[in-house]
Design an enzyme around this catalytic site. Structure first.
Site, PDB file in Angstrom:
ATOM      1  N   GLY A  25      14.155 -11.522 -14.677  1.00  0.00           N
ATOM      2  CA  GLY A  25      15.177 -10.804 -13.906  1.00  0.00           C
ATOM      3  C   GLY A  25      14.867 -10.743 -12.417  1.00  0.00           C
ATOM      4  N   GLY A  30      16.608 -19.206  -6.814  1.00  0.00           N
ATOM      5  CA  GLY A  30      15.782 -20.048  -7.692  1.00  0.00           C
ATOM      6  C   GLY A  30      16.226 -19.920  -9.143  1.00  0.00           C
ATOM      7  N   HIS A  31      16.431 -18.683  -9.587  1.00  0.00           N
ATOM      8  CA  HIS A  31      16.921 -18.453 -10.955  1.00  0.00           C
ATOM      9  C   HIS A  31      18.331 -19.032 -11.114  1.00  0.00           C
ATOM     10  CE1 HIS A  31      14.186 -14.779 -10.568  1.00  0.00           C
ATOM     11  NE2 HIS A  31      13.694 -15.399 -11.619  1.00  0.00           N
ATOM     12  N   GLN A  55       2.221 -10.394 -20.233  1.00  0.00           N
ATOM     13  CA  GLN A  55       1.729 -11.373 -19.260  1.00  0.00           C
ATOM     14  C   GLN A  55       1.241 -10.725 -17.962  1.00  0.00           C
ATOM     15  OE1 GLN A  55       5.685 -13.383 -19.170  1.00  0.00           O
ATOM     16  NE2 GLN A  55       5.217 -13.737 -17.014  1.00  0.00           N
ATOM     17  N   GLY A 140      11.049 -23.464 -13.533  1.00  0.00           N
ATOM     18  CA  GLY A 140      10.896 -23.827 -12.124  1.00  0.00           C
ATOM     19  C   GLY A 140       9.491 -24.340 -11.840  1.00  0.00           C
ATOM     20  N   ASP A 143       6.231 -22.305 -10.541  1.00  0.00           N
ATOM     21  CA  ASP A 143       5.143 -21.886 -11.426  1.00  0.00           C
ATOM     22  C   ASP A 143       4.601 -23.139 -12.113  1.00  0.00           C
ATOM     23  OD1 ASP A 143       5.348 -18.810 -11.270  1.00  0.00           O
ATOM     24  OD2 ASP A 143       7.408 -19.458 -11.557  1.00  0.00           O
ATOM     25  N   SER A 179      10.880 -13.172  -7.047  1.00  0.00           N
ATOM     26  CA  SER A 179      11.294 -11.777  -7.234  1.00  0.00           C
ATOM     27  C   SER A 179      10.340 -10.838  -6.509  1.00  0.00           C
ATOM     28  CB  SER A 179      11.313 -11.421  -8.722  1.00  0.00           C
ATOM     29  OG  SER A 179      12.159 -12.314  -9.409  1.00  0.00           O
ATOM     30  N   ARG A 180       9.095 -11.288  -6.323  1.00  0.00           N
ATOM     31  CA  ARG A 180       8.092 -10.424  -5.692  1.00  0.00           C
ATOM     32  C   ARG A 180       8.224 -10.383  -4.170  1.00  0.00           C
ATOM     33  NH1 ARG A 180       4.845 -12.352 -10.329  1.00  0.00           N
ATOM     34  NH2 ARG A 180       4.180 -10.498 -11.467  1.00  0.00           N
TER      35      ARG A 180
HETATM   36  P1  AMP Z   1      10.512 -15.369 -13.378  1.00  0.00           P
HETATM   37  O1  AMP Z   1      11.732 -14.507 -13.492  1.00  0.00           O
HETATM   38  O2  AMP Z   1       9.755 -15.169 -12.101  1.00  0.00           O
HETATM   39  O3  AMP Z   1       9.653 -15.343 -14.602  1.00  0.00           O
HETATM   40  O4  AMP Z   1      11.052 -16.846 -13.267  1.00  0.00           O
HETATM   41  C1  AMP Z   1      11.934 -17.378 -14.224  1.00  0.00           C
HETATM   42  C2  AMP Z   1      12.032 -18.865 -14.016  1.00  0.00           C
HETATM   43  O5  AMP Z   1      12.524 -19.118 -12.703  1.00  0.00           O
HETATM   44  C3  AMP Z   1      10.667 -19.568 -14.123  1.00  0.00           C
HETATM   45  O6  AMP Z   1      10.832 -20.817 -14.786  1.00  0.00           O
HETATM   46  C4  AMP Z   1      10.297 -19.768 -12.682  1.00  0.00           C
HETATM   47  O7  AMP Z   1       9.424 -20.855 -12.477  1.00  0.00           O
HETATM   48  C5  AMP Z   1      11.652 -20.014 -12.050  1.00  0.00           C
HETATM   49  N1  AMP Z   1      11.613 -19.767 -10.620  1.00  0.00           N
HETATM   50  C6  AMP Z   1      11.127 -18.669  -9.988  1.00  0.00           C
HETATM   51  N2  AMP Z   1      11.213 -18.826  -8.653  1.00  0.00           N
HETATM   52  C7  AMP Z   1      11.754 -20.039  -8.437  1.00  0.00           C
HETATM   53  C8  AMP Z   1      12.088 -20.794  -7.263  1.00  0.00           C
HETATM   54  N3  AMP Z   1      11.878 -20.310  -6.045  1.00  0.00           N
HETATM   55  N4  AMP Z   1      12.630 -22.019  -7.429  1.00  0.00           N
HETATM   56  C9  AMP Z   1      12.840 -22.517  -8.673  1.00  0.00           C
HETATM   57  N5  AMP Z   1      12.549 -21.868  -9.808  1.00  0.00           N
HETATM   58  C10 AMP Z   1      12.012 -20.654  -9.695  1.00  0.00           C
END
Ligand code: AMP
Length: 276
Positions: A25, A30-31, A55, A140, A143, A179-180
């Site tokens: 969330g 990116g999401h 995690q 993405g 990571d 998100s951070r």
């Molecule tokens: P998270 O919500 O941070 O766990 O991310 C969910 C998905 O979004 C993961 O596959 C991340 O690698 C991807 N993601 C997060 N930030 C980015 C970004 N800046 N560009 C592309 N994918 C991203």
């Protein structure tokens, strides 16, 4: 868009192809780009929104992680998502007696600095794959190590899902969206793009061999320290194994994790030999 809160409500229709994006969330571009790609390749796009406690390590940001279901639901809907699966912790973890531990690729970097992190990631992703039963899942490359861990898990366990790893989406000043990033103070937000700038400096230096890899890395660490970062790691690694390398004889990545104030940022830049 349907918002689903319980596993029982998710009924997989196997006559359609389903693209899946697991997330925690606090959506950003990116999401949303992962969601749009999933929708463009499949009949149905499903997104999970679950801040996965297993995690996060002790002392990490699980409690303060940004949460806003209404805002996220609106954004997901605008990206064309059909199903938003947002379970609570008791849905996902009625017990915690089984875990998935991927060895090898998890040992260094994020795995070294965040013990147990990848076991939490692998376990929740495997559960989500079984619950959602996607045709393909989208992650993405921001990571990068997570992509390798999931690739290894899917191969080792013969999970019937196709994996897609998409490019990192960045702010206009180069900062990788995360998100951070909302944790950053204004002054640290202004400093944060230095991280990507240093990745590019190292890549350029490695390509023209302007100095040894060791000295390119240590100069970048010194410059990052000087502007206020605390670097957890900055390395040139083999893209397949994430082992450190000192010569560019295979596809590689420069990977970094660094803390700025109370915010931990990670980023990477791949160097692909056939696109040079
Ligand atoms: P998270 O919500 O941070 O766990 O991310 C969910 C998905 O979004 C993961 O596959 C991340 O690698 C991807 N993601 C997060 N930030 C980015 C970004 N800046 N560009 C592309 N994918 C991203």
């Amino acid at each position: 868009m349907k918002i689903v809160r319980s596993i029982a409500e998710l009924k997989r229709d196997h006559s359609v192809s389903l693209g899946f994006v697991p997330t925690m969330g606090a959506f950003h571009e990116g999401h949303l780009s992962l969601m749009r790609v999933a929708k463009s390749h499949h009949d149905v796009a499903a997104v999970s929104l679950f801040v996965n406690p297993t995690q996060f390590g002790q002392g990490e940001d699980f409690e303060r992680y940004p949460r806003n279901l209404d805002r996220d639901a609106e954004m997901a809907e605008s990206a064309g998502v059909d199903i938003l699966f947002a379970p609570d912790v008791s849905q996902m973890y009625p017990r915690k007696t089984t875990e998935i531990q991927v060895s090898g690729v998890t040992e260094r970097w994020e795995g070294g600095h965040r013990p147990g992190h990848f076991t939490g990631v692998a376990t929740v992703v495997a559960k989500l794959f079984n619950i959602v039963q996607p045709t393909a899942a989208y992650f993405g490359q921001k990571d990068l190590q997570q992509c390798l861990v999931i690739q290894r898990m899917v191969a080792d366990l013969n999970l019937p899902v196709e994996l897609k790893f998409e490019e990192t989406v960045r702010e206009s000043d180069g900062l990788a969206m995360s998100s951070r990033n909302v944790y950053l103070s204004d002054s640290n937000r202004a400093i944060a793009p230095n991280l990507y700038q240093e990745l590019k400096n190292i890549r350029d230096g490695v390509l023209v061999k302007s100095a040894s890899v060791d000295s390119l890395l240590s100069s970048a660490i010194n410059r990052l320290n000087a502007v206020g970062f605390t670097v957890d790691y900055l390395e040139l690694v083999d893209l397949d194994t994430m082992a450190p390398i000192r010569d560019l004889e295979q596809d590689a990545a420069i990977i970094v994790a660094a803390r700025l104030g109370s915010t931990r940022l990670i980023d990477n830049l791949r160097i692909l030999l056939n696109s040079l």
